[in-house]
Design a protein around this motif. Structure first.
Motif, PDB file in Angstrom:
ATOM      1  N   ASP A 224       0.806  -1.227   0.000  1.00  0.00           N
ATOM      2  CA  ASP A 224       0.000   0.000   0.000  1.00  0.00           C
ATOM      3  C   ASP A 224       0.837   1.275   0.000  1.00  0.00           C
ATOM      4  OD1 ASP A 224      -2.251  -1.398  -0.111  1.00  0.00           O
ATOM      5  OD2 ASP A 224      -2.802  -1.207   2.001  1.00  0.00           O
ATOM      6  N   GLN A 227      -0.290   4.315  -1.873  1.00  0.00           N
ATOM      7  CA  GLN A 227      -1.450   5.124  -1.459  1.00  0.00           C
ATOM      8  C   GLN A 227      -1.024   6.333  -0.644  1.00  0.00           C
ATOM      9  OE1 GLN A 227      -4.285   2.697   0.586  1.00  0.00           O
ATOM     10  NE2 GLN A 227      -4.451   1.250  -1.107  1.00  0.00           N
ATOM     11  N   THR A 255      -2.371   3.850   6.048  1.00  0.00           N
ATOM     12  CA  THR A 255      -3.175   2.724   6.526  1.00  0.00           C
ATOM     13  C   THR A 255      -2.307   1.877   7.435  1.00  0.00           C
ATOM     14  OG1 THR A 255      -2.528   1.303   4.729  1.00  0.00           O
ATOM     15  CG2 THR A 255      -4.450   2.674   4.351  1.00  0.00           C
ATOM     16  N   SER A 257      -1.228  -0.999   6.993  1.00  0.00           N
ATOM     17  CA  SER A 257      -0.175  -1.767   6.336  1.00  0.00           C
ATOM     18  C   SER A 257       0.961  -0.891   5.831  1.00  0.00           C
ATOM     19  CB  SER A 257      -0.776  -2.574   5.186  1.00  0.00           C
ATOM     20  OG  SER A 257      -1.509  -1.728   4.348  1.00  0.00           O
ATOM     21  N   ARG A 259       1.896   2.034   7.329  1.00  0.00           N
ATOM     22  CA  ARG A 259       2.354   2.972   8.360  1.00  0.00           C
ATOM     23  C   ARG A 259       3.882   2.984   8.484  1.00  0.00           C
ATOM     24  NH1 ARG A 259      -0.813   5.541  11.537  1.00  0.00           N
ATOM     25  NH2 ARG A 259      -2.524   4.108  11.148  1.00  0.00           N
TER      26      ARG A 259
END
Lengths: 304, 235
Positions: A224, A227, A255, A257, A259
């Protein structure tokens, strides 16, 4: 070597010599059907970022046609002027009208028409219209503001709020046909050569800054990680150098995942700004526009 | 002379791009490649022509020989008349007859041993004949496999040289680029020109030789059966 091979060698050699001889003699030459004639062409590569377009913007809309019927000879203005003595009292009635807003727009249009206007009323023998005419006559002598009262006065004369009626009598219903609300747009003065940062120029500036940031932008990878969005605040001096340390305003898309990558993301963003400094090709006359780069957005799209 | 050739080439180039001009213009490496490929092509065709003759003749003679053999009344007499000829089927028969005569010359005939020896001598003769026929067939295979690469090497080299020329002239107009590219591509053209017939001929001839071998084997089997029967009858 057997006799068959000797024969073969002789035949093959002869065949090759023959074939290449024919090719050399142009036996199979194809004439070049396309006479390639390419005259040199001037190509200029523009790499400067312009913030403004210097060309005046031309309205694409045609000027509104005048639909008002012209009735009556213009000389009649003179008779209209006759009642001049009378008008003196009129100015007073003129201002009082409730100045309905729609007619006001028509003022400039109405201005050229005063002459036909007077005529009709005379024919129809309405007592009130002559007065506005009278108003028109004095108008040039007195104030320009009189034009308005003139337009309005018919409305008042008919005793209604709408300007429709008197027009019906004097100019016909299609008097304002071509000058509707839309027609007002082109009448706005054409914008002067752009003096401010237009959206297109802003986009060009942004693109230039992004282009210079791109080679230094190495976003972290991971789950991720694409993002993540980091927004920086950067101050530049007139030479395009970064002043002080870029600050993180905000980070989006964090998020669970990704961070762990968020901090790296911000650090890499700051690093990219520092590496890209000094920024070149930014127009100095618009320093005000790029003095603060805020927000400077770093996301997965930037390195695409 | 190369200089003159290049000048003539430049003049002729507008009209046609002939092989000779392309060859003369080319770099020395490309020239060597082209010459090698041209020789390979000549050799290929020489072998194709030679092979066609040899195979066809051997096949025709062997077929005629077999037909006559099966019609013959007396094998010994037939062998005396025609067994000394120099083609595969005759050689196989000669091997068989020679072995037969040697084996039956003794007082006590070892039948099993004789059968073994007959079989071995004939199959080894077949193998020898086939080897002799298919000798140098591998050259066709090699040319077919390698010539395109050699041509490609010449092309790559020529194009590298052409690009160097472009860089030197600092001009990338078609007139500068085209001759170099054309001469470089000519190397690949010659490579393919040599390789395509070589590959086709190789497949064709190995098929022909396989057929020949099968035919000889069948003939040898038939002859062996005949001799084996004779052996049975000999007491």
């Amino acid at each position: 070597m057997e006799s068959a091979e000797k024969i073969g060698l002789g035949v093959a050699t002869a065949g090759h010599v023959l074939l290449f001889g024919l090719l050399s003699a142009g036996f199979l030459a194809t004439p070049n059907p396309l006479k390639l004639n390419s005259p040199p062409m001037d190509v200029s590569l523009i790499d400067e970022v312009a913030l403004e377009s210097m060309a005046p913007r031309l309205s694409t809309q045609p000027p509104p046609p005048s639909v008002a019927p012209e009735e009556g000879p213009t000389e009649d203005a003179a008779p209209a002027a006759l009642p001049e003595p009378a008008p003196a009292p009129e100015p007073e009635p003129a201002p009082p009208p409730k100045k309905p807003s729609p007619p006001r727009k028509d003022v400039p249009k109405a201005a050229p028409k005063p002459k036909p206007a007077p005529e009709k009323p005379a024919v129809k023998a309405k007592p009130t219209p002559p007065k506005p005419k009278a108003a028109a006559a004095p108008a040039p002598a007195q104030q320009k503001a009189k034009a308005k009262p003139k337009a309005d006065s018919p409305a008042r004369a008919s005793g209604e709020g709408k300007a429709q009626k008197p027009r019906g009598s004097m100019l016909g219903k299609d008097f304002l046909k071509g000058i509707d609300t839309e027609a007002d747009a082109p009448r706005k003065p054409a914008p002067a050569p752009a003096a401010t940062l237009g959206p297109a120029q802003k986009a060009a500036l942004d693109a230039e800054i992004r282009r210079q940031l791109k080679p230094h932008w190495r976003p972290p990878s991971g789950a991720d990680a694409d993002q993540l969005v980091t927004l920086l605040e950067v101050r530049l001096d007139k030479n395009g150098r970064v002043v002080g340390a870029p600050e993180v305003i905000e980070q989006r898309g964090v998020t669970a995942s990704n961070r762990p990558q968020a901090q790296i993301h911000a650090e890499r963003a700051i690093q990219a700004v520092k590496l890209a400094s000094p920024f070149r090709n930014l127009p100095p006359e618009f320093y005000e526009q790029w003095k603060w780069l805020r927000p400077l957005r770093f996301d997965a799209r930037l390195n695409r | 002379m190369p200089g003159m050739g290049a000048a003539a080439g430049a003049a002729a180039q507008a009209a046609t791009i002939s092989p000779l001009v392309l060859f003369l213009q080319a770099d020395i490496v490309v020239k060597v490649v082209m010459l090698g490929l041209l020789l390979a092509s000549i050799w290929t065709w020489a072998m194709i022509i030679g092979f066609t003759f040899t195979l066809r003749r051997a096949s025709r003679q062997s077929s005629a020989f077999e037909d006559d053999f099966w019609k013959a009344e007396d094998i010994d007499r037939f062998f005396e008349a025609r067994g000394k000829a120099d083609f595969p089927a005759a050689k196989v028969m000669a091997a068989g007859v020679t072995e037969w005569r040697r084996s039956t010359a003794q007082k006590v005939i070892d039948r099993e041993g004789t059968r073994d020896r007959l079989s071995t001598s004939m199959s080894s003769t077949i193998a020898t004949e086939i080897d002799r026929l298919s000798d140098r067939l591998n050259i066709l295979a090699t040319i077919g496999a390698v010539a395109p690469f050699v041509g490609l090497f010449g092309t790559v080299w020529g194009i590298m040289r052409a690009f160097t020329a472009i860089a030197a002239e600092q001009n990338s107009s078609l007139a500068v680029v085209a001759p170099g590219i054309a001469e470089a591509l000519f190397a690949t053209a010659i490579g393919l020109f040599a390789a395509i017939p070589a590959v086709i001929a190789y497949n064709r001839f190995s098929h022909g030789i396989n057929r020949m071998e099968a035919k000889l084997t069948r003939f040898a089997d038939g002859f062996y059966s005949t001799l084996s029967r004779e052996l049975e009858a000999q007491r």
